[in-house]
Design a protein around this motif. Structure first.
Motif, PDB file in Angstrom:
ATOM      1  N   GLN A 156      39.561 -16.642  12.062  1.00 53.25           N
ATOM      2  CA  GLN A 156      40.500 -16.259  13.246  1.00 53.25           C
ATOM      3  C   GLN A 156      40.092 -16.251  14.806  1.00 53.25           C
ATOM      4  O   GLN A 156      40.715 -15.526  15.245  1.00 53.25           O
ATOM      5  CB  GLN A 156      41.352 -15.249  12.686  1.00 53.25           C
ATOM      6  N   THR A 157      38.765 -16.518  14.606  1.00 55.94           N
ATOM      7  CA  THR A 157      38.128 -16.628  15.938  1.00 55.94           C
ATOM      8  C   THR A 157      37.494 -17.788  16.199  1.00 55.94           C
ATOM      9  O   THR A 157      37.208 -18.519  15.395  1.00 55.94           O
ATOM     10  CB  THR A 157      37.292 -15.232  15.971  1.00 55.94           C
ATOM     11  N   LEU A 158      37.038 -17.874  17.525  1.00 55.90           N
ATOM     12  CA  LEU A 158      36.207 -19.094  17.804  1.00 55.90           C
ATOM     13  C   LEU A 158      35.230 -18.379  18.898  1.00 55.90           C
ATOM     14  O   LEU A 158      35.555 -17.679  19.873  1.00 55.90           O
ATOM     15  CB  LEU A 158      37.153 -19.930  18.515  1.00 55.90           C
ATOM     16  N   TRP A 159      34.089 -19.042  18.925  1.00 60.03           N
ATOM     17  CA  TRP A 159      33.192 -18.938  19.999  1.00 60.03           C
ATOM     18  C   TRP A 159      33.271 -19.639  21.257  1.00 60.03           C
ATOM     19  O   TRP A 159      33.137 -21.124  20.788  1.00 60.03           O
ATOM     20  CB  TRP A 159      31.679 -19.108  19.316  1.00 60.03           C
ATOM     21  N   LEU A 160      33.422 -19.285  22.140  1.00 58.52           N
ATOM     22  CA  LEU A 160      33.941 -20.194  23.349  1.00 58.52           C
ATOM     23  C   LEU A 160      33.201 -19.748  24.578  1.00 58.52           C
ATOM     24  O   LEU A 160      32.912 -18.566  24.802  1.00 58.52           O
ATOM     25  CB  LEU A 160      35.222 -20.217  23.869  1.00 58.52           C
ATOM     26  N   GLU A 161      32.884 -20.951  25.511  1.00 55.81           N
ATOM     27  CA  GLU A 161      32.461 -20.433  26.948  1.00 55.81           C
ATOM     28  C   GLU A 161      33.514 -20.366  27.741  1.00 55.81           C
ATOM     29  O   GLU A 161      34.363 -21.359  27.567  1.00 55.81           O
ATOM     30  CB  GLU A 161      31.340 -21.394  27.492  1.00 55.81           C
ATOM     31  N   LYS A 162      33.692 -19.405  28.837  1.00 56.36           N
ATOM     32  CA  LYS A 162      34.827 -19.233  29.568  1.00 56.36           C
ATOM     33  C   LYS A 162      35.051 -20.480  30.510  1.00 56.36           C
ATOM     34  O   LYS A 162      34.264 -20.776  31.470  1.00 56.36           O
ATOM     35  CB  LYS A 162      34.880 -18.261  30.080  1.00 56.36           C
ATOM     36  N   PRO A 163      36.145 -21.308  30.406  1.00 61.42           N
ATOM     37  CA  PRO A 163      36.276 -22.320  31.444  1.00 61.42           C
ATOM     38  C   PRO A 163      36.682 -21.920  32.480  1.00 61.42           C
ATOM     39  O   PRO A 163      36.932 -20.374  32.832  1.00 61.42           O
ATOM     40  CB  PRO A 163      37.530 -23.186  30.917  1.00 61.42           C
ATOM     41  N   LYS A 164      36.666 -22.629  33.803  1.00 64.19           N
ATOM     42  CA  LYS A 164      37.121 -22.228  35.040  1.00 64.19           C
ATOM     43  C   LYS A 164      38.539 -22.475  35.407  1.00 64.19           C
ATOM     44  O   LYS A 164      39.176 -23.420  35.091  1.00 64.19           O
ATOM     45  CB  LYS A 164      36.125 -23.003  36.213  1.00 64.19           C
ATOM     46  N   PRO A 165      39.119 -21.565  36.143  1.00 64.21           N
ATOM     47  CA  PRO A 165      40.520 -21.643  36.721  1.00 64.21           C
ATOM     48  C   PRO A 165      40.751 -22.656  37.618  1.00 64.21           C
ATOM     49  O   PRO A 165      40.128 -22.795  38.522  1.00 64.21           O
ATOM     50  CB  PRO A 165      40.962 -20.489  36.942  1.00 64.21           C
ATOM     51  N   PHE A 166      41.546 -23.805  37.385  1.00 67.11           N
ATOM     52  CA  PHE A 166      42.137 -24.812  38.385  1.00 67.11           C
ATOM     53  C   PHE A 166      43.557 -24.921  38.759  1.00 67.11           C
ATOM     54  O   PHE A 166      44.338 -24.804  37.724  1.00 67.11           O
ATOM     55  CB  PHE A 166      41.433 -26.398  37.466  1.00 67.11           C
ATOM     56  N   GLU A 167      43.753 -24.646  39.917  1.00 65.40           N
ATOM     57  CA  GLU A 167      45.098 -24.588  40.575  1.00 65.40           C
ATOM     58  C   GLU A 167      45.633 -26.093  40.642  1.00 65.40           C
ATOM     59  O   GLU A 167      44.982 -26.602  41.506  1.00 65.40           O
ATOM     60  CB  GLU A 167      45.313 -23.607  41.710  1.00 65.40           C
ATOM     61  N   ILE A 168      46.760 -26.424  40.112  1.00 64.07           N
ATOM     62  CA  ILE A 168      47.236 -27.813  40.836  1.00 64.07           C
ATOM     63  C   ILE A 168      48.844 -27.279  40.870  1.00 64.07           C
ATOM     64  O   ILE A 168      49.538 -26.745  40.304  1.00 64.07           O
ATOM     65  CB  ILE A 168      47.292 -28.872  39.583  1.00 64.07           C
ATOM     66  N   ARG A 169      49.062 -27.562  42.223  1.00 58.77           N
ATOM     67  CA  ARG A 169      50.286 -27.193  43.047  1.00 58.77           C
ATOM     68  C   ARG A 169      51.118 -28.607  43.032  1.00 58.77           C
ATOM     69  O   ARG A 169      50.450 -29.712  43.609  1.00 58.77           O
ATOM     70  CB  ARG A 169      50.114 -26.844  44.338  1.00 58.77           C
ATOM     71  N   VAL A 170      52.377 -28.507  42.678  1.00 58.79           N
ATOM     72  CA  VAL A 170      53.318 -29.532  43.012  1.00 58.79           C
ATOM     73  C   VAL A 170      54.375 -29.090  43.883  1.00 58.79           C
ATOM     74  O   VAL A 170      55.379 -28.328  43.369  1.00 58.79           O
ATOM     75  CB  VAL A 170      53.896 -30.167  41.620  1.00 58.79           C
ATOM     76  N   GLU A 171      54.565 -29.484  45.083  1.00 59.85           N
ATOM     77  CA  GLU A 171      55.347 -29.028  45.983  1.00 59.85           C
ATOM     78  C   GLU A 171      56.543 -29.931  46.179  1.00 59.85           C
ATOM     79  O   GLU A 171      56.517 -31.005  45.932  1.00 59.85           O
ATOM     80  CB  GLU A 171      54.579 -28.955  47.424  1.00 59.85           C
ATOM     81  N   GLY A 172      57.917 -28.945  46.429  1.00 57.02           N
ATOM     82  CA  GLY A 172      59.049 -29.886  46.643  1.00 57.02           C
ATOM     83  C   GLY A 172      59.787 -30.051  45.392  1.00 57.02           C
ATOM     84  O   GLY A 172      59.172 -29.818  44.333  1.00 57.02           O
ATOM     85  N   LYS A 173      61.045 -30.294  45.454  1.00 50.64           N
ATOM     86  CA  LYS A 173      62.042 -30.505  44.448  1.00 50.64           C
ATOM     87  C   LYS A 173      62.485 -31.892  44.513  1.00 50.64           C
ATOM     88  O   LYS A 173      62.637 -32.520  45.476  1.00 50.64           O
ATOM     89  CB  LYS A 173      63.215 -29.661  44.608  1.00 50.64           C
TER      90      LYS A 173
END
Lengths: 471, 160
Positions: A156-173
């Protein structure tokens, strides 16, 4: 310093680990299907191991199930064996299975949310790359290979390397939400950042253009995070998320107290730092059509097929890739996308086969007929989607228009069951990958939204759905 | 580790061309191997030899999570894939099952090594020697966990 949503989920699941080294991550939900699990169960048997948490493990069969009459035996012997093997494995190890006759059977990434198995703030894995879909609920969800499936079954576990956070913004409606869909947003993102643009990261989709989307549309966005190379994609949960999951079959009994906790905790802090950022304005997004052999080879429906030079912007490998893609796709640079004629239409897959997708597509075809040169099919994402659609009479609209109305499964998205393209056939497909041979050897795939696929089915070629009355 | 190079000068070699979907039902690895790279290079099976390496561009192994992809290459005799970058799931699958070494290279190795060149990979020195051209290139070192999984011979033997 503040944390991103991804970092909060990660940190709360570290069993052991170092800040910048590998971490052993606890897995809250493990989804299993027939194709990537048999060797994992064999491995457990060989080592005399049990499934550590069968109660957190859910299985279904989706990749190679036939989408025609379920009452008939499966003709493909190897598919049949794989399906029986999953049945036996689930029985031997005490795992809940939604088998081919279950009303809950369907594509694993469609049924997870529908049954309330997918929860905000949780970690979810599956031996399938499109596990990123569940990120729409603010879960950290990602695809793994069979060795890792075995590791999760056993521990019930996994060995992982921590990925980096990436922000993608979509502006407007969106001004025209029926024509410019979640599929067009995510294809536009991939077109811009590239198929490797998200490598080593977890994307958080943010901004008004994302908040504005329904849960099913958010799933379409997160689903294709893997096509940008990202480990996962996620969206902070909000009231839409909590409303969607409330009262479903497997929604936890203490749901409201969980919601209170999620409201407080499941968002990126204002001062959180993202390693990478990309912003897109919704007004710059048109209906998309892929012309090449990876999801980054995509353009607006109003454009022409690009030349390899236009596409590659000086990169020699990209240029070679585009030349090969044009050759495989049998397309000439300069051809208007709207003049490309199609032979087949596939509305289906974990990207775009939910109820809303079928409702939107049905509006286009109501009272119309599929072009005589086109063979079109709808494969609902789950048996529950199929049932809900039938209760709304959508099946009748599709059938009257000469669409085939099928049983749930992955079907023509990946060509493992009899639903495949013949060599040279050109398909408008709501799936996620236009790789060479993906939908059958020699088959040519154009990725589009459900409304674009429906409009192409009626017209026999691509059309700009913004010109149509979709209200 | 010495071997000859089969070079595919392109980016984004995906798992569907490494092993097309219709073969994911095949459980016999030797048979799976006969279909390796079929979607891209139908001659691959006849030309690949035990101990060969594949060299390619960016984002190698993108797409599906199918472990069948490194398995098919490995059972064809391929000992390592050298690429400018790898898709994450393929990369982990390659080492988790100890199927093959995924080696990240720089532009000098990508352009310097030609089809058929004999190379010698020394992961203890993070070095690739081109024996045909008498050149040496650096490979990107493995991260701590990947290095240890490789050393251990797969995920299940790994101890932190």
């Amino acid at each position: 310093m503040g944390k991103t949503l991804f970092e909060k989920i990660w940190d709360s699941h570290v069993v052991v680990g170092k800040d910048n080294g590998p971490s052993l991550i606890y897995i809250d939900r493990h989804l299993v299907h027939e194709v990537t699990s048999p060797q994992a169960f064999d491995g457990l048997r060989m080592n005399n191991r049990q499934v550590r948490r069968p109660d957190l493990t859910i299985a279904t069969m989706d990749h190679n199930v036939p989408t025609t009459d379920r009452g008939l035996p499966i003709l493909d012997q190897t598919s049949s064996v794989q399906i029986q093997t999953l049945e036996k494995n689930c029985q031997d190890f005490g795992i809940k299975l939604f088998d081919i006759n279950s009303p809950n059977q369907g594509i694993v990434h469609v049924i997870g949310p529908q049954l309330g198995i997918t929860l905000p703030g949780s970690t979810i894995v599956c031996g399938d790359s499109h596990t990123s879909t569940h990120g729409a609920f603010g879960a950290l969800a990602f695809g793994i290979g069979t060795s890792e499936v075995e590791h999760v079954l056993a521990s019930q576990t996994l060995w992982l390397e921590k990925p980096k956070p990436f922000e993608i913004r979509v502006e407007g409606k969106r001004k025209n939400p029926h024509a410019v869909t979640a599929k067009d947003i995510v294809l536009s993102i991939i077109k811009n950042i590239g198929t490797g643009g998200g490598t080593g990261t977890v994307i958080e989709y943010r901004g008004e253009g994302i908040e504005d989307l329904s849960m099913e549309q958010r799933m379409t966005i997160c689903n294709m995070s893997i096509e940008a190379g990202a480990r996962a994609g996620l969206i902070a949960p909000d009231e839409k998320t909590y409303d969607y999951l409330r009262g479903r079959e497997y929604t936890p009994k203490n749901y409201e107290s969980l919601v209170e906790y999620w409201r407080e905790n499941l968002k990126s802090d204002d001062d959180a730092k993202f390693e990478k950022q990309f912003t897109l304005h919704i007004d710059d997004i048109a209906p998309q059509v892929s012309w090449g052999t990876n999801p980054g080879m995509t353009c607006d429906v109003t454009e022409t097929v690009p030349t390899p030079d236009e596409f590659s912007k000086g990169d020699s490998n990209q240029k070679k890739g585009a030349e090969k893609a044009l050759d495989y796709m049998d397309l000439e640079s300069g051809t208007p996308i709207e003049e490309i004629k199609i032979d087949r239409v596939f509305i289906g897959s974990c990207t775009n086969a939910r109820l809303e997708d079928l409702i939107e597509a049905s509006k286009i075809i109501k009272g119309q007929k599929v072009s005589p040169d086109v063979r079109a099919m709808v494969v609902p994402g789950s048996q529950m989607v199929k049932k809900q659609a039938e209760e709304m009479g959508l099946d009748k609209i599709f059938i009257d228009a000469n669409f085939e109305w099928r049983e749930a499964g992955c079907s023509m998205c990946l060509g493992m069951n009899p639903d495949i393209l013949s060599p040279g056939e050109r398909c408008a497909s709501t799936s996620n990958r236009n790789f060479e041979g993906r939908q059958g050897t020699g088959g040519r795939t154009h990725l589009v939204s459900p409304v674009m696929a429906a409009a192409a089915a009626i017209n026999g070629h691509f059309v700009d759905v913004r010109k149509m009355d979709l209200s | 580790m010495k071997g000859n190079v089969i070079k595919y000068e392109r980016d984004n070699i995906d798992t569907d061309v490494i092993i097309p979907g219709q073969y994911l039902k095949v459980h016999d690895y030797a048979e799976l191997a006969t279909h390796a790279m079929e979607g891209l290079d139908p001659d691959f099976h006849s030309k690949v030899k035990e101990g060969d390496f594949i060299l390619s561009g960016k984002n190698f192994g993108c797409g599906s999570s199918r472990e069948h992809a490194p398995i098919a290459l490995s059972h064809s005799g391929v000992k390592a894939v050298l690429a400018l970058s790898f898709a994450r799931i393929f990369y982990r699958n390659s080492v988790d099952g100890a199927f093959l070494l995924p080696i990240e290279i720089e532009e000098d190795a990508y352009h310097g090594i030609s089809q058929g060149d004999e190379i010698d990979i020394d992961i203890s020195k993070n070095e690739i020697k081109n024996l045909t051209k008498n050149q040496t290139y650096k490979m990107k070192p493995f991260s701590e966990i990947i290095g240890k999984i490789i050393e251990a011979g797969g995920l299940f033997n790994y101890k932190p």
